[in-house]
Every structure is written in structure tokens, then in C-alpha cells.
Design an enzyme around this catalytic site. Structure first.
Site, short mmCIF file in Angstrom:
data_model
loop_
_atom_site.label_atom_id
_atom_site.label_comp_id
_atom_site.label_asym_id
_atom_site.label_seq_id
_atom_site.Cartn_x
_atom_site.Cartn_y
_atom_site.Cartn_z
N GLY A 31 -8.40 3.45 -3.72
CA GLY A 31 -9.76 3.05 -3.39
C GLY A 31 -9.84 2.19 -2.16
O GLY A 31 -8.92 2.15 -1.34
N HIS A 34 -11.17 4.04 3.73
CA HIS A 34 -11.48 3.87 5.15
C HIS A 34 -11.18 5.18 5.86
O HIS A 34 -10.80 6.18 5.23
CB HIS A 34 -10.69 2.70 5.74
CG HIS A 34 -9.22 2.75 5.43
ND1 HIS A 34 -8.36 3.68 6.00
CD2 HIS A 34 -8.44 2.00 4.60
CE1 HIS A 34 -7.14 3.49 5.56
NE2 HIS A 34 -7.15 2.48 4.69
N GLU A 35 -11.35 5.18 7.19
CA GLU A 35 -11.18 6.42 7.96
C GLU A 35 -9.75 6.96 7.88
O GLU A 35 -9.52 8.16 8.06
CB GLU A 35 -11.57 6.19 9.42
CG GLU A 35 -13.07 6.05 9.63
CD GLU A 35 -13.83 7.28 9.12
OE1 GLU A 35 -13.43 8.41 9.44
OE2 GLU A 35 -14.82 7.09 8.39
N GLY A 36 -8.80 6.09 7.61
CA GLY A 36 -7.43 6.57 7.43
C GLY A 36 -7.31 7.50 6.24
O GLY A 36 -6.64 8.54 6.31
N HIS A 37 -7.99 7.15 5.14
CA HIS A 37 -8.01 8.04 3.97
C HIS A 37 -8.72 9.34 4.30
O HIS A 37 -8.27 10.43 3.93
CB HIS A 37 -8.73 7.36 2.81
CG HIS A 37 -8.03 6.16 2.25
ND1 HIS A 37 -8.49 4.88 2.43
CD2 HIS A 37 -6.89 6.04 1.53
CE1 HIS A 37 -7.68 4.03 1.84
NE2 HIS A 37 -6.69 4.70 1.28
N GLN A 61 2.73 -0.91 -9.71
CA GLN A 61 3.38 -1.02 -8.41
C GLN A 61 3.10 -2.37 -7.75
O GLN A 61 3.49 -2.59 -6.60
CB GLN A 61 2.96 0.12 -7.49
CG GLN A 61 1.52 0.12 -7.02
CD GLN A 61 1.17 1.40 -6.29
OE1 GLN A 61 1.08 2.48 -6.87
NE2 GLN A 61 0.98 1.29 -4.98
N LYS A 151 1.45 5.28 7.61
CA LYS A 151 1.47 3.81 7.63
C LYS A 151 2.43 3.30 6.57
O LYS A 151 3.19 2.37 6.80
CB LYS A 151 0.07 3.24 7.38
CG LYS A 151 0.05 1.70 7.45
CD LYS A 151 -1.32 1.13 7.16
CE LYS A 151 -1.63 1.17 5.69
NZ LYS A 151 -0.79 0.20 4.90
#
Length: 281
Positions: A31, A34-37, A61, A151
Site C-alpha cells: 500500500g 506511488h508512481e513507482g508502483h 517482515q 529499488k
């Protein structure tokens, strides 16, 4: 876009798609999208009939309970972003009992040693938690293709190893890092940074680009000293920097022409831990 909040209804949906012979592309998230997702779903849309997202903040985790507590949860905004993207057919938002029906325990994996490097050394058990949730999500989603951002490069390599160890018929795709205008790698944790901290944090990517240039003329020990000097003053604290072999993820002290290397860095900005990396030319 259909939204599923429990395993049974989601399972019926997936089984229907499978019976129709449709290919499934999947990118799991925790959740705070952002634009990376969104870039993951852009890639998935290119080569799959159905694109599935999941949103689940995985407790196993997190080493630090405070970090888990502070992790941003923005479900309503996340759903809107996925809808507005026009890329995703279904989003699965499971309950804890859907992922951990027998209690919240993480499995133990042998990833060939890469789980003990870098983040594994800094966060013991972290990748067992990642493996546990991803294995279960793969079982439930049944994807043909799965997409992970570079990333979290070590996590990407762990997932590739997980698929190999479990002999899953899933193709893993790495997607390039999506960055803010100033070069800061997009991350859900960036929500916890002030605007000033975001701008200050641009030095992380600038440093990585300098490292890439320095490898042409300097030794790795000299490069490490330069990086440490950059972060030795100010509000940002360097947790670690290293240059590692992209396959073994082991730190190296010299470079060979026939191997691929990547620079890895972790910087703490206040209470926010930022990670980034860069493939070296």
C-alpha cells in the site's frame, strides 16, 4: 476494477480467469501507492490478459514493531490510484487470517546465502518474512508473470531465488527504479519526510551517480571514504554503503570487467530509513 477483501471471493475470481485461459500479471504491494508502483502495472499491462494488485502490510517482515506501526496505511487513496490508472483489473486486500490461517509464523528459507547480505544482515529474518508472504500470495493469485521494482534489488533477487527453490512456473520481471523529480527513489516511506527532507535526500542519488563515475578512476576503498565523508555531517546518517556483485550480492573490494556490479546505500533521515541502489556501468 474489482476489489476483493477476502480469500474466498478472490479465489472464485482467479479460478474463473484461469478456466478462461487468461494470463495473469501480478505485483504485490504494502500500500501507500506511488508512481513507482503504477510503473509495475504499466509493465504488467503490456503482456497479460489480467492485471492483479494486492495490498497487505505484512507483519512478519518487520523487525521493528514501531516501524510496522508507523508504516503508512492509505487504502482508500490506494484504490483510487489503481482505478485512475486504468491498468488494474482486480485488487486483493486480504485479511491477516487469509494469509496466515494457521497463525502468524514465518517460514525459514535457504536462498543460497543472498538472504544474509546487506538488508539480511541489518534485519535478521526479514527475507523469511518476505518469502512467506510472497509464496502464499503466489499460491492464491496464481500469476504467470510477477513484477518487482529494482529499488528493493535484494528483494527482487530473493523472489527470483524463491521461484527457483519452489520450482514455480512464474516469470519474475524487474522494473527500473521510479524517481522523484530530484532523483530520490520513490518509496512509501517518503510520505514520512518533510518537503525539506525530501529535497535534502536528493544527495543520495547524486552520490550514487558520482560513485558510478568514481569507479573509473578510484579504488573501492577510496570511494567508500568519499561516500562516508558526504554523510558525516548534517541530519542524514549513513547506515551502510557498499559495492556488490549483482548475482551473489557479496561486497567486493575490486571490479572485474566480466561481472555486473551495483552500488547499494542506506541512509537514515530522522526516523525514516531510505534505501537506493544503482547499476554501475
Amino acid at each position: 476494477m474489482q476489489v476483493f477483501y477476502d480469500y474466498n471471493s478472490f479465489s472464485n475470481y482467479i479460478n474463473t480467469q484461469k478456466k478462461q485461459g487468461k494470463s495473469i500479471g501480478f505485483a504485490p504491494t504494502m500500500g501507500a501507492l506511488h508512481e513507482g508502483h503504477i510503473s509495475l502495472y504499466q509493465e504488467a499491462r503490456k503482456e497479460n490478459d489480467i492485471v492483479v494488485s494486492s495490498i497487505f502490510v505484512n507483519p512478519t517482515q518487520f523487525n521493528n514493531p514501531e516501524d510496522l506501526e508507523k508504516y503508512p496505511r492509505t487504502i482508500e487513496d490506494d484504490i483510487k490510484k489503481l482505478e485512475n490508472s486504468n491498468l488494474v483489473d482486480a485488487v486483493y486486500i486480504p485479511r491477516v487470517e487469509d494469509i496466515y490461517p494457521n497463525g502468524m509464523e514465518r517460514k525459514s528459507y535457504n536462498f543460497g546465502g543472498i538472504e544474509n547480505e546487506m538488508e539480511g544482515a541489518a534485519r535478521p529474518g526479514h527475507f523469511d518474512g518476505v518469502g512467506t508472504v510472497v509464496e502464499e500470495l503466489f499460491r492464491q493469485v496464481q500469476p504467470d508473470n510477477a513484477y518487482f521494482g529494482e529499488k528493493d534489488f535484494q528483494q527482487l533477487k530473493i523472489i527470483e531465488k524463491l521461484v527457483e527453490v519452489l520450482d514455480l512456473k512464474i516469470k519474475i520481471h524487474g522494473v527500473k527504479i521510479h524517481r522523484e523529480h530530484n532523483g530520490l527513489a520513490m518509496s512509501s516511506r517518503n510520505m514520512r519526510l518533510s518537503e525539506t527532507e525530501k529535497e535534502t535526500s536528493s544527495i543520495i542519488y547524486k552520490t550514487l551517480k558520482q560513485v558510478n563515475d568514481w569507479t573509473k578512476t578510484l579504488s573501492i576503498s577510496d570511494i567508500k571514504e568519499k561516500v562516508e565523508n558526504i554523510f558525516c555531517q548534517g541530519e542524514m546518517a549513513l547506515e551502510y554503503f557498499m559495492i556488490a556483485d549483482e548475482e551473489t550480492l557479496k561486497e567486493v573490494d575490486s571490479l572485474s570487467e566480466n561481472k555486473n556490479y551495483r552500488a547499494f546505500i542506506v541512509v537514515n533521515v530522522g526516523s525514516v530509513r531510505l534505501i537506493d541502489n544503482l547499476h554501475l556501468d
